[in-house]
Enzyme design. Structure first.
Site, PDB file in Angstrom:
ATOM      1  N   ASP A 101      34.981  44.867  61.709  1.00 40.92           N
ATOM      2  CA  ASP A 101      34.633  43.444  61.581  1.00 40.92           C
ATOM      3  C   ASP A 101      35.290  42.585  62.658  1.00 40.92           C
ATOM      4  O   ASP A 101      34.983  41.396  62.768  1.00 40.92           O
ATOM      5  CB  ASP A 101      34.958  42.913  60.173  1.00 40.92           C
ATOM      6  CG  ASP A 101      36.423  43.051  59.796  1.00 40.92           C
ATOM      7  OD1 ASP A 101      37.006  44.128  60.019  1.00 40.92           O
ATOM      8  OD2 ASP A 101      36.991  42.068  59.273  1.00 40.92           O
ATOM      9  N   ASP A 104      44.669  40.018  61.302  1.00 46.25           N
ATOM     10  CA  ASP A 104      44.845  40.055  59.861  1.00 46.25           C
ATOM     11  C   ASP A 104      46.275  40.455  59.551  1.00 46.25           C
ATOM     12  O   ASP A 104      46.811  41.352  60.189  1.00 46.25           O
ATOM     13  CB  ASP A 104      43.923  41.109  59.267  1.00 46.25           C
ATOM     14  CG  ASP A 104      42.442  40.871  59.524  1.00 46.25           C
ATOM     15  OD1 ASP A 104      42.082  40.003  60.318  1.00 46.25           O
ATOM     16  OD2 ASP A 104      41.635  41.575  58.918  1.00 46.25           O
TER      17      ASP A 104
END
Lengths: 302, 302
Positions: free
Chosen positions: A65, A211
């Site tokens: 992603d 992240d």
């Protein structure tokens, strides 16, 4: 001046309205792509940014992603006739991925794709030029992952025009003063640099933090960064899942921004479970009021 | 009944309004994805088709604009909790690509991805079940490339209710008649099958023809297909470029559809040079009037 255009604010599973992670950071008209979720190229087009403008790409980690959009973007750059080399920064295995792409999808791109491995365990300067620097920022995720910090360098000082006239400063003197030096006048008098110069704009800085689970080490390293983008995949209610998956809650993001002393916080990387993002914003604002939701196709000035 | 939902009508370089090649073919509620350009998954979501519905994927060739959307789609299927195997049909090298994907992007998908190599040089049946068949259709492109033909099978015949009553046919007799057999009555009289049965719906068929330069061999092989989708990258004006790159003009597409005796033609795979697609449509219609532009997120019934 640093401007950030958000291309995607979704976590791994995109929604109809939200794309996976990607943003364009513009530092004094130098354009950098940070992460490249699927469809990043069309989002760039929507935002009016030509792929040919992108000088470098910075990839945080190798989950799909964050990179599925990179390969199609390279294809389109090729179709657009790009000749300028593209420099791609990212974790070690991105190198072989880029090679694989070139072997399998295109005979040959007509521009060089130069890969720079980023050590995801080190907080260090990975690029600099006359006006800016980029730093890697180790994050705590499921696999090697780094954020990026973009810092403007201090511009030259401005020399007070009245002082130039009053002391009949030569061009040489003015250039010295711009560099911060004191000036020795023919009379023997020394002009202290501070007395004849001023700083027009303080350098700005921007941290991309995605992240990661909450890390106070990250907060320390980004201390005094002007503006922070921090992932906020969940609300606190799902704190356990967040920790387990190496993600943050909106409160985590707010705590990091507050500890870092940031002026402003943008949150993103939202789970698809949130149709309405208000709960995430409210949670973060309660702790750190100057917080905004990152919004796709919107540009903010740092 | 065959329904086709168009997800993308752009050639390699997408535009703001047009995505790369991809469509969903629904044959009697069996869903198949044909090619998967970037962002196919979001287009599916926009069209209201869940990725979990897709039984099989058919890939025409290994140019990125036909498969960049496959890998992100697999990720999303995984995140959605798919457990049903996904069968992927395509040229030889797609197998290693899928393996590479699984090694590099995900620890493990929780569903099986079963690869079926399609010989792009052979026109042959590659799949069939009780109600339908899929055929490969060799195309003429820059690299091994195949179209696909979806054919419904003839449904069982219907038996005339009045005949059942008149001759007091048993259930056994009715089942025989449905299979096309004649019926021997207790009286010794033979009822010819045609006299007591009728066909309610003729089987329909659909050919997906992209990417290819004009081929009359293709036209022969899709003769009597109900509806044809044919690529039409350029207008005739760029015929030379079309031939050189293994593509078709709108006129080429029309000529193939006409030679094949198709009822209806849809054209797609448009070059980004056309902002307005009218010239392509007009060129095709002049030769083959029952032609439409394939339109993203629209569904047509074959």
């Amino acid at each position: 001046m640093i401007k950030v255009t958000i291309l995607g604010v979704s976590s791994a599973k995109p929604t109809i309205g939200r794309h996976q992670s990607s943003q364009v950071v513009n530092v004094n008209e130098q354009y950098f792509l940070v992460d490249a979720g699927e469809n990043a190229q069309r989002q760039m087009a929507q935002a009016g940014i030509s792929p040919l403008k992108i000088r470098k790409v910075f990839i945080s980690h190798l989950h799909g992603d964050h990179i599925f959009g990179l390969f199609p973007l390279l294809s389109t750059m090729n179709l657009l006739g790009r000749r300028t080399a593209l420099e791609v920064y990212g974790p070690k295995n991105l190198g072989p991925m880029l090679d694989w792409y070139r072997t399998n999808f295109e005979v040959q791109t007509d521009f060089e794709v130069a890969f720079h491995e980023v050590d995801t365990t080190k907080y260090q300067k990975i690029f600099e030029n006359r006006t800016m620097e980029v730093w890697s920022l180790p994050l705590r995720h499921q696999l090697p992952c780094t954020g990026y910090i973009f810092r403007e360098k201090q511009k030259e000082k401005n020399v007070d025009k009245l002082a130039i006239e009053k002391y009949s400063l030569s061009i040489k003197d003015v250039l010295k003063a711009k560099q911060g030096e004191d000036i020795l006048l023919p009379s023997g008098e020394v002009l202290k640099n501070e007395s004849i110069t001023f700083i027009k704009e303080l350098p700005r800085s921007y941290a991309y933090v995605s992240d990661t689970s909450r890390s106070m080490m990250v907060a320390r390293r980004i201390s005094n960064v002007s503006v922070v983008y921090h992932e906020a995949t969940y609300t606190q209610e799902f704190q356990k899942i967040a920790r387990k998956r190496g993600h943050s809650s909106a409160l985590d993001a707010a705590q990091v921004a507050q500890r870092a002393g940031a002026e402003r916080l943008y949150i993103g990387h939202f789970s698809s479970r949130y149709k309405d993002l208000t709960p995430l914003l409210e949670e973060a604002r309660e702790f750190f009021p100057n917080c905004q939701l990152a919004k796709e196709l919107e540009t903010f000035t740092v």
